[in-house]
Design a protein around this motif. Structure first.
Motif, PDB file in Angstrom:
ATOM      1  N   LYS A   1      -4.076  -4.863 -20.142  1.00 25.48           N
ATOM      2  CA  LYS A   1      -4.916  -3.895 -19.429  1.00 25.48           C
ATOM      3  C   LYS A   1      -4.160  -3.277 -18.245  1.00 25.48           C
ATOM      4  O   LYS A   1      -4.261  -2.070 -17.985  1.00 25.48           O
ATOM      5  CB  LYS A   1      -6.193  -4.574 -18.937  1.00 25.48           C
ATOM      6  CG  LYS A   1      -7.138  -4.946 -20.070  1.00 25.48           C
ATOM      7  CD  LYS A   1      -8.280  -5.837 -19.589  1.00 25.48           C
ATOM      8  CE  LYS A   1      -9.144  -6.271 -20.759  1.00 25.48           C
ATOM      9  NZ  LYS A   1     -10.162  -7.260 -20.382  1.00 25.48           N
TER      10      LYS A   1
ATOM     11  N   ALA B   1      -3.192   0.696 -17.917  1.00 21.68           N
ATOM     12  CA  ALA B   1      -3.631   1.417 -16.715  1.00 21.68           C
ATOM     13  C   ALA B   1      -2.436   2.000 -15.971  1.00 21.68           C
ATOM     14  O   ALA B   1      -2.489   3.148 -15.487  1.00 21.68           O
ATOM     15  CB  ALA B   1      -4.424   0.480 -15.807  1.00 21.68           C
TER      16      ALA B   1
ATOM     17  N   VAL C   1      -8.182   3.741 -20.173  1.00 23.25           N
ATOM     18  CA  VAL C   1      -8.257   3.103 -18.863  1.00 23.25           C
ATOM     19  C   VAL C   1      -9.694   2.689 -18.560  1.00 23.25           C
ATOM     20  O   VAL C   1      -9.975   1.556 -18.148  1.00 23.25           O
ATOM     21  CB  VAL C   1      -7.728   4.047 -17.761  1.00 23.25           C
ATOM     22  CG1 VAL C   1      -7.910   3.404 -16.386  1.00 23.25           C
ATOM     23  CG2 VAL C   1      -6.263   4.379 -17.993  1.00 23.25           C
TER      24      VAL C   1
ATOM     25  N   SER D   1      -9.216  -0.949 -20.028  1.00 21.70           N
ATOM     26  CA  SER D   1      -8.685  -1.628 -18.835  1.00 21.70           C
ATOM     27  C   SER D   1      -9.777  -2.043 -17.866  1.00 21.70           C
ATOM     28  O   SER D   1      -9.697  -3.095 -17.232  1.00 21.70           O
ATOM     29  CB  SER D   1      -7.671  -0.720 -18.131  1.00 21.70           C
ATOM     30  OG  SER D   1      -6.539  -0.495 -18.947  1.00 21.70           O
TER      31      SER D   1
ATOM     32  N   LEU E   1      -6.507  -3.929 -10.882  1.00 18.40           N
ATOM     33  CA  LEU E   1      -5.950  -4.909 -11.829  1.00 18.40           C
ATOM     34  C   LEU E   1      -4.677  -5.542 -11.277  1.00 18.40           C
ATOM     35  O   LEU E   1      -4.410  -6.728 -11.523  1.00 18.40           O
ATOM     36  CB  LEU E   1      -5.670  -4.237 -13.170  1.00 18.40           C
ATOM     37  CG  LEU E   1      -6.906  -3.785 -13.960  1.00 18.40           C
ATOM     38  CD1 LEU E   1      -6.485  -2.987 -15.197  1.00 18.40           C
ATOM     39  CD2 LEU E   1      -7.749  -4.981 -14.379  1.00 18.40           C
TER      40      LEU E   1
END
Length: 791
Positions: A170, A174, A215, A219, A277
């Motif tokens: 993820k 991203a 995204v 993500s 993240l």
């Protein structure tokens, strides 16, 4: 027909037409699970969280491999005549409802005696009766209620090596999307006009929209899922404002692209998720490192007696044990590894492992499991496999032994985060309403920036990182705390109680004199063989002092806690202990501890111990006396009272001739009066007192004193550093409070710029994880400074 959702799992059940008890279900599987819960009076599962269940999968024939005894044996961590224990990995564990139902499996299947959930690792440790239930039945039961375990046949592991790499994927997606969207946004940043606007701007904008889709929908999915589950349970968790901000940014940006109103905020959106993240990845890696340090390099300084090839005995640390080693396990000692019984009569108490208090007898050639405690005489065993620190850690942390221990600080942190989230949402909506009436063009940015900048992640991180790093530092300094709550409890104590023998006295430096009739060779051999079975500090000291003799296998051996021990070999009997116990009633008062001996009911004499107190004892007590009530609770006679009165500060309370139950009652009485008690003992006779106290510390002097009753183990060489460890615990609470203050100040400043429209969402997205990282760095630096002061 209106839209219906499954009462059990929350999925669409409009077309299924399956109803039961006036409730709608998406499939017969979910209906069956509800029926199981209803029959077993477990429907309050749905009160904890609505539609918390998972749809059970079809498992017919899927687990037939569990009929293979070899495979089952490799999956079990304990397997005795009646009881088996297995730890299974269950990916679906996600909320309090899951924990509740999984820890109440015994109500569905009475053959299951206990099930303990490790929420962080998504595992369940299940203890069941193997005579009426099998591992296959356990797995099928779990699957039938929607909690299918993951079992890997490649290496017979129960999901423990199944590393979750989704966060890395993820983060990578991203980051890739964020970089490309920023690149595509350059013409807009530099306000290129003319041919660009007419020809390429729409293409670039739709490309940015395309890059944003994975995204937002991949993500960022964890934030949406967490927020949805929280709202469904009427809980405002810290992911609600993040999910709301992402949704607003995406919808607003998509609207601008469709109607050709502008380029939108796809750069801010992808940047927000990327930096969120990134911060999450940093937190995860750091905390995993701290946990690894604690699980495998700390915790167990306990030693075990190894018998070398030449028959000599030496004490080694448990993680130095190798397969094939010969070990000596004494009375009341814990078996640290799976092994085969070679010599002696094994009478094993597996209550630490299974919860069953009834001891089982084993004969030569039988397999013994790690976690059992030998009762009565000593035994010799051959090691089958090396110690698994993670297993011993799990044993030590078993909830069975934490009933009187409270962990209030985590609750406090969660409460602050919850109130903080409510406050942030209120500020966001009020600020947005204000700007809608004054300058509508700023309203969206203000709303999003407030939600992002004021996330209470930093508050939530302060306690685990502070305590986690301090646990690691304490471990390196040979003070091994069970968990973070021990540090918090240690900081709150106001009364400190010490055992005497083996706690404030140094066994290795004790001088011993014998007074009485001369012992024959057979009597000395019987004496040494009897002492060899005992783990009591006086027995160990006397055993090491006696000359080498042929060790004989005792016919009977019995140890009476607080009194002494008795044994028999062939026609000879022996008693070792207090004067009344061995039948010597005319003992005169003595200033020193004495152990009396009688053989074949004839009094022989006594061994007098001239105690050597631990280095720095007087200085330690003087420092502790300033802030704490100090008490000595000793099982020995009052002979040492005069010496201790001179050595220790005035008003130190001294109590002698205290039985183990007396110590426990003394602690309970003071706790009822509001005292927070720290008990320090040898981990053997003091198990009850250690369990009753708010914090129980066992002193380890190269012996196997491990007891789940204790909350921490202190290496005897660090005894004089006890005050520093307590002081560091108090300082850790101050560090957490300062972290709260800094987080609050940061949020006030950030909210000011966000509310006034001076903060772009992408800048807020960068600052939010930076705030979390700054808290981690602050707590780590401060705890490391504390660590340097301890050395």
């Amino acid at each position: 027909m209106g839209h219906k959702t499954c009462f059990h799992c929350g999925l669409d059940s409009t077309s299924s037409e399956i109803t039961y008890d006036e409730k709608s279900f998406c499939c017969n599987g979910c209906k069956t699970v509800y029926e199981i819960f209803s029959i077993n009076d477990l429907t309050c599962y749905y009160d904890l969280q609505k539609a918390a269940g998972a749809k059970p999968s079809d498992i017919e024939g899927k687990y037939n491999f569990l009929d293979n005894d070899k495979i089952v044996e490799s999956l079990l961590e304990f397997n005795d005549e009646k009881t088996q224990i297995a730890t299974v990995y269950i990916p679906h564990i996600h909320c309090s409802s899951c924990i509740w139902i999984l820890e109440n499996l015994n109500k569905i299947a009475p053959s299951i005696s206990a099930s303990i959930v490790n929420f962080g690792k998504k595992t369940v440790r299940i203890t069941y009766n193997s005579e009426s239930f099998s591992l296959k039945q356990v797995v099928k039961l779990l699957s039938s209620i929607g909690y299918e375990p993951f079992i890997s046949l490649d290496d017979f592991s129960v999901g423990k090596k199944n590393t979750d790499r989704s966060l890395i994927y993820k983060l990578g997606i991203a980051g890739f999307a964020f970089g490309n969207i920023m690149f595509l946004s350059f013409p807009e940043y530099f306000q290129v006009s003319g041919f660009w606007i007419e020809t390429y701007a729409p293409i670039f904008r739709w490309l940015m929209f395309t890059f944003s889709l994975p995204v937002v929908f991949y993500s960022a999915q964890d934030y949406f899922i967490s927020a949805y589950k929280g709202l469904r349970s009427n809980i405002l968790n810290i992911d609600v404002p993040i999910a709301l901000g992402v949704t607003v940014l995406f919808l607003r940006s998509t609207t601008e692209i469709i109607f050709n109103l502008g380029t939108g905020f796809f750069d801010s959106l992808s940047g927000l998720i990327f930096f969120l993240l990134l911060g999450k990845f940093f937190q995860q890696k750091t905390y995993t490192f701290l946990s690894f340090e604690r699980d495998y390099k700390s915790y167990f300084p306990i030693g075990i007696t190894k018998i070398n090839a030449d028959g000599k005995e030496e004490s080694v640390q448990v993680y130095d044990i190798e397969k094939g080693d010969r070990l000596l396990i004494r009375n009341e000692e814990l078996i640290p590894v799976d092994c085969i019984l070679i010599n002696g009569k094994a009478h094993i108490d597996y209550s630490f492992v299974t919860g069953e208090s009834e001891a089982v007898s084993k004969k030569s050639g039988d397999k013994l499991f790690a976690g059992g405690k030998q009762l009565n005489s000593s035994i010799e065993v051959d090691v089958l496999k090396t110690v698994e620190q993670s297993y011993l850690t799990q044993l030590w942390s078993n909830d069975v032994f934490n009933k009187n221990k409270e962990d209030s600080f985590t609750t406090l942190t969660n409460a602050i985060s919850k109130k903080f989230t409510i406050a942030v949402l209120s500020i966001a909506f009020i600020a947005t309403a204000f700007w809608l009436f004054n300058d509508a063009s700023k309203a969206l940015n203000v709303f999003t920036a407030v939600l992002i900048i004021a996330c209470p992640c930093a508050i939530a991180l302060a306690a685990p990182f502070t305590f986690g790093n301090l646990l690691r530092i304490f471990g390196k300094l040979k003070f091994y705390a069970k968990n973070a709550s021990v540090i918090e409890q240690l900081a709150a104590v106001d009364t400190i109680i010490f055992d005497k023998t083996g706690t404030i006295t140094a066994n290795k430096e004790t001088h011993i004199d014998y007074e009485g009739l001369e012992l024959s060779g057979n009597e000395e051999s019987l004496l040494k063989s009897t002492l060899r079975n005992s783990n009591h500090p006086l027995s160990r000291s006397l055993y090491s002092l006696l000359n080498e003799h042929n060790i004989v296998t005792l016919d009977t051996y019995q140890e009476h806690i607080g009194k002494g021990m008795e044994a028999r070999h062939e026609q000879d009997s022996i008693k070792i202990g207090s004067a009344p116990f061995v039948g010597f009633a005319s003992e005169t008062a003595t200033l020193n501890t004495a152990v009396h001996v009688s053989t074949n009911n004839q009094y022989k004499g006594k061994f007098t111990f001239y105690n050597k107190y631990r280095k720095g004892l007087s200085k330690l007590f003087k420092r502790l006396k300033r802030d704490y009530d100090l008490v000595i609770l000793s099982g020995d006679n009052a002979g040492e009272k005069e010496n201790l009165t001179k050595l220790l500060p005035a008003k130190t309370k001294l109590f002698f001739n205290q039985k183990p139950e007396d110590k426990l009652e003394y602690i309970k009485h003071h706790q009822n009066s509001g005292a927070k008690v720290l008990m320090i003992g040898d981990g053997l006779n003091d198990a009850g007192a250690l369990a009753q106290s708010n914090v129980g510390i066992a002193i380890s002097e190269n012996v196997n004193v491990f007891s789940p009753a204790c909350d921490a183990i202190l290496d005897a060489s660090k005894f004089n550093q006890l005050f520093k460890f307590i002081k560091a615990s108090k300082s850790s609470i101050k560090i957490i409070k300062w972290s709260f203050v800094f987080s609050f100040i940061y949020n006030i400043i950030g909210l000011y710029f966000a509310v006034t429209g001076q903060l772009a969402p992408v800048i807020a997205a960068i600052l939010m994880p930076l705030s979390s990282i700054s808290i981690v760095v602050f707590t780590t630096i401060c705890t490391n400074v504390l660590g340097r002061k301890l050395t």
